[in-house]
Design a protein around this motif. Structure first.
Motif, PDB file in Angstrom:
ATOM      1  N   ALA A 120       0.831  -1.200   0.000  1.00 28.05           N
ATOM      2  CA  ALA A 120       0.000   0.000   0.000  1.00 28.05           C
ATOM      3  C   ALA A 120       0.866   1.250   0.000  1.00 28.05           C
ATOM      4  O   ALA A 120       2.073   1.207   0.257  1.00 28.05           O
ATOM      5  CB  ALA A 120      -0.923  -0.004   1.218  1.00 28.05           C
ATOM      6  N   ALA A 121       0.239   2.370  -0.301  1.00 28.98           N
ATOM      7  CA  ALA A 121       0.947   3.647  -0.309  1.00 28.98           C
ATOM      8  C   ALA A 121       1.507   3.948   1.075  1.00 28.98           C
ATOM      9  O   ALA A 121       0.909   3.584   2.093  1.00 28.98           O
ATOM     10  CB  ALA A 121      -0.010   4.761  -0.744  1.00 28.98           C
ATOM     11  N   PRO A 122       2.660   4.605   1.151  1.00 30.15           N
ATOM     12  CA  PRO A 122       3.252   4.925   2.458  1.00 30.15           C
ATOM     13  C   PRO A 122       2.475   6.016   3.177  1.00 30.15           C
ATOM     14  O   PRO A 122       1.544   6.612   2.630  1.00 30.15           O
ATOM     15  CB  PRO A 122       4.662   5.396   2.089  1.00 30.15           C
ATOM     16  N   TRP A 123       2.878   6.276   4.415  1.00 29.89           N
ATOM     17  CA  TRP A 123       2.264   7.363   5.171  1.00 29.89           C
ATOM     18  C   TRP A 123       2.481   8.677   4.433  1.00 29.89           C
ATOM     19  O   TRP A 123       3.567   8.963   3.943  1.00 29.89           O
ATOM     20  CB  TRP A 123       2.874   7.454   6.564  1.00 29.89           C
ATOM     21  N   THR A 124       1.439   9.495   4.369  1.00 25.46           N
ATOM     22  CA  THR A 124       1.502  10.756   3.656  1.00 25.46           C
ATOM     23  C   THR A 124       0.554  11.750   4.307  1.00 25.46           C
ATOM     24  O   THR A 124      -0.174  11.405   5.242  1.00 25.46           O
ATOM     25  CB  THR A 124       1.148  10.563   2.171  1.00 25.46           C
ATOM     26  N   ASP A 125       0.549  12.993   3.794  1.00 24.75           N
ATOM     27  CA  ASP A 125      -0.374  13.983   4.326  1.00 24.75           C
ATOM     28  C   ASP A 125      -1.749  13.801   3.687  1.00 24.75           C
ATOM     29  O   ASP A 125      -1.959  12.899   2.864  1.00 24.75           O
ATOM     30  CB  ASP A 125       0.159  15.393   4.102  1.00 24.75           C
ATOM     31  N   VAL A 126      -2.688  14.658   4.057  1.00 26.13           N
ATOM     32  CA  VAL A 126      -4.053  14.537   3.546  1.00 26.13           C
ATOM     33  C   VAL A 126      -4.084  14.698   2.034  1.00 26.13           C
ATOM     34  O   VAL A 126      -4.792  13.961   1.330  1.00 26.13           O
ATOM     35  CB  VAL A 126      -4.971  15.569   4.234  1.00 26.13           C
ATOM     36  N   GLU A 127      -3.308  15.646   1.503  1.00 25.44           N
ATOM     37  CA  GLU A 127      -3.279  15.843   0.055  1.00 25.44           C
ATOM     38  C   GLU A 127      -2.781  14.604  -0.671  1.00 25.44           C
ATOM     39  O   GLU A 127      -3.320  14.212  -1.718  1.00 25.44           O
ATOM     40  CB  GLU A 127      -2.403  17.046  -0.299  1.00 25.44           C
ATOM     41  N   GLY A 128      -1.739  13.962  -0.124  1.00 21.40           N
ATOM     42  CA  GLY A 128      -1.223  12.736  -0.733  1.00 21.40           C
ATOM     43  C   GLY A 128      -2.228  11.611  -0.697  1.00 21.40           C
ATOM     44  O   GLY A 128      -2.367  10.849  -1.662  1.00 21.40           O
ATOM     45  N   ALA A 129      -2.949  11.482   0.418  1.00 23.05           N
ATOM     46  CA  ALA A 129      -3.978  10.444   0.515  1.00 23.05           C
ATOM     47  C   ALA A 129      -5.104  10.706  -0.472  1.00 23.05           C
ATOM     48  O   ALA A 129      -5.642   9.777  -1.094  1.00 23.05           O
ATOM     49  CB  ALA A 129      -4.517  10.381   1.940  1.00 23.05           C
ATOM     50  N   ALA A 130      -5.478  11.987  -0.638  1.00 26.80           N
ATOM     51  CA  ALA A 130      -6.532  12.330  -1.592  1.00 26.80           C
ATOM     52  C   ALA A 130      -6.123  11.985  -3.017  1.00 26.80           C
ATOM     53  O   ALA A 130      -6.957  11.535  -3.829  1.00 26.80           O
ATOM     54  CB  ALA A 130      -6.870  13.816  -1.487  1.00 26.80           C
ATOM     55  N   ILE A 181      -5.102   6.548  10.089  1.00 19.39           N
ATOM     56  CA  ILE A 181      -4.759   7.924  10.408  1.00 19.39           C
ATOM     57  C   ILE A 181      -3.858   7.914  11.647  1.00 19.39           C
ATOM     58  O   ILE A 181      -4.215   7.335  12.674  1.00 19.39           O
ATOM     59  CB  ILE A 181      -6.018   8.776  10.660  1.00 19.39           C
ATOM     60  N   ARG A 182      -2.704   8.547  11.507  1.00 20.60           N
ATOM     61  CA  ARG A 182      -1.739   8.613  12.615  1.00 20.60           C
ATOM     62  C   ARG A 182      -1.628  10.064  13.074  1.00 20.60           C
ATOM     63  O   ARG A 182      -1.229  10.942  12.323  1.00 20.60           O
ATOM     64  CB  ARG A 182      -0.376   8.101  12.161  1.00 20.60           C
ATOM     65  N   SER A 192       5.017  14.025  23.948  1.00 19.65           N
ATOM     66  CA  SER A 192       4.274  13.706  22.728  1.00 19.65           C
ATOM     67  C   SER A 192       3.512  12.405  22.913  1.00 19.65           C
ATOM     68  O   SER A 192       4.011  11.464  23.541  1.00 19.65           O
ATOM     69  CB  SER A 192       5.228  13.584  21.528  1.00 19.65           C
ATOM     70  N   HIS A 193       2.309  12.360  22.366  1.00 18.98           N
ATOM     71  CA  HIS A 193       1.453  11.176  22.449  1.00 18.98           C
ATOM     72  C   HIS A 193       0.938  10.881  21.046  1.00 18.98           C
ATOM     73  O   HIS A 193       0.512  11.789  20.331  1.00 18.98           O
ATOM     74  CB  HIS A 193       0.276  11.421  23.400  1.00 18.98           C
ATOM     75  N   GLU A 194       0.980   9.605  20.667  1.00 18.02           N
ATOM     76  CA  GLU A 194       0.591   9.227  19.305  1.00 18.02           C
ATOM     77  C   GLU A 194      -0.497   8.167  19.346  1.00 18.02           C
ATOM     78  O   GLU A 194      -0.485   7.265  20.189  1.00 18.02           O
ATOM     79  CB  GLU A 194       1.815   8.695  18.547  1.00 18.02           C
ATOM     80  N   ARG A 195      -1.442   8.277  18.407  1.00 19.40           N
ATOM     81  CA  ARG A 195      -2.511   7.306  18.281  1.00 19.40           C
ATOM     82  C   ARG A 195      -2.718   7.006  16.803  1.00 19.40           C
ATOM     83  O   ARG A 195      -2.741   7.923  15.978  1.00 19.40           O
ATOM     84  CB  ARG A 195      -3.800   7.846  18.908  1.00 19.40           C
ATOM     85  N   ILE A 196      -2.846   5.730  16.463  1.00 21.51           N
ATOM     86  CA  ILE A 196      -3.149   5.301  15.101  1.00 21.51           C
ATOM     87  C   ILE A 196      -4.532   4.661  15.102  1.00 21.51           C
ATOM     88  O   ILE A 196      -4.814   3.778  15.914  1.00 21.51           O
ATOM     89  CB  ILE A 196      -2.096   4.299  14.579  1.00 21.51           C
ATOM     90  N   LEU A 197      -5.392   5.113  14.199  1.00 21.21           N
ATOM     91  CA  LEU A 197      -6.743   4.576  14.128  1.00 21.21           C
ATOM     92  C   LEU A 197      -7.081   4.200  12.694  1.00 21.21           C
ATOM     93  O   LEU A 197      -6.519   4.737  11.746  1.00 21.21           O
ATOM     94  CB  LEU A 197      -7.758   5.608  14.655  1.00 21.21           C
ATOM     95  N   ASP A 198      -7.992   3.252  12.542  1.00 17.10           N
ATOM     96  CA  ASP A 198      -8.528   2.880  11.240  1.00 17.10           C
ATOM     97  C   ASP A 198      -9.880   3.560  11.110  1.00 17.10           C
ATOM     98  O   ASP A 198     -10.842   3.212  11.796  1.00 17.10           O
ATOM     99  CB  ASP A 198      -8.663   1.363  11.126  1.00 17.10           C
TER     100      ASP A 198
END
Length: 213
Positions: A120-130, A181-182, A192-198
């Motif tokens: 799958a495509a790598p992590w990217t910003d919103v524009e890249g995902a769009a 979404i990370r 810093s606190h990080e959360r990854i969700l589907d």
């Protein structure tokens, strides 16, 4: 500065205390020779400094726990953000903690239906995902709506009030296997606190129920 420095000071003072305890148990003759003649700090001020360092570390840890965010998300079938008042899977991010945090990083990762997650495509910003989604034939505003987030404050409400991060049509849910979404946030003490969700989790196990007139 607010986390590493107090910890380093505590370890250094503990090491100095250990050194002075060993020196105190050496004979007078041994303490006249190198390296045992090296006196780093007198025991009385050393004990005071060590107590202050321990107190600072514990106070900082307790305060950090108090202001720590409780990041979560809610999603449900509703309407309002896609054209034609079509059913949409609406996803919102929330901070259930008691203090405001600021979004430091916000990234997306798209996994299309039938695609190996490893390809799958790598992590990217919103524009890249769009861009990935539009290349797959999905239309912005019709099949999906993603919100751009940057340096955005998430107010700690202590409730279930959410901030919209996306809305997705039934077609989107059918053709996209996962939209991860990370989000990483910074709190009042600099942690810093990080959360990854589907974002699509649960969308296929529930259906849209149009409210009664």
């Amino acid at each position: 500065m607010l986390f590493t420095v107090p910890i380093v000071m505590l370890f250094l003072l503990t090491a100095v205390l250990g050194w002075e305890i060993v020196r105190a148990n050496m004979t007078d003759a041994a303490r006249t020779q190198w390296p045992w003649r090296l006196e780093l700090l007198d025991m009385e001020p050393l004990g005071s400094l060590l107590a202050v360092a321990v107190g600072a570390v514990l106070a900082r840890a307790q305060y950090a726990r108090t202001v720590r965010p409780a990041l979560g998300w809610r999603a449900d079938w509703t309407t309002g953000h896609l054209r034609g008042d079509a059913p949409e899977w609406q996803v919102g991010l929330l901070n259930g903690g008691s203090h405001t945090v600021v979004v430091e990083s916000y990234e997306c990762r798209v996994v299309l239906r039938g695609e190996d997650p490893r390809d799958a495509a790598p992590w990217t910003d919103v524009e890249g995902a769009a861009e990935v989604l539009t290349r797959a034939g999905l239309a912005v505003g019709v099949d999906f709506q993603l919100v751009v987030v940057g340096n955005f404050p998430l107010v700690g409400t202590g409730s279930y009030e959410t901030t919209l991060i996306g809305a997705f049509s039934p077609r989107f849910v059918d053709e996209v296997a996962a939209l991860h979404i990370r989000v990483r946030v910074g709190d009042a003490v600099g942690d810093s606190h990080e959360r990854i969700l589907d974002a699509l989790k649960g969308a296929r196990s529930t259906s849209y129920q149009r409210p009664a007139p």
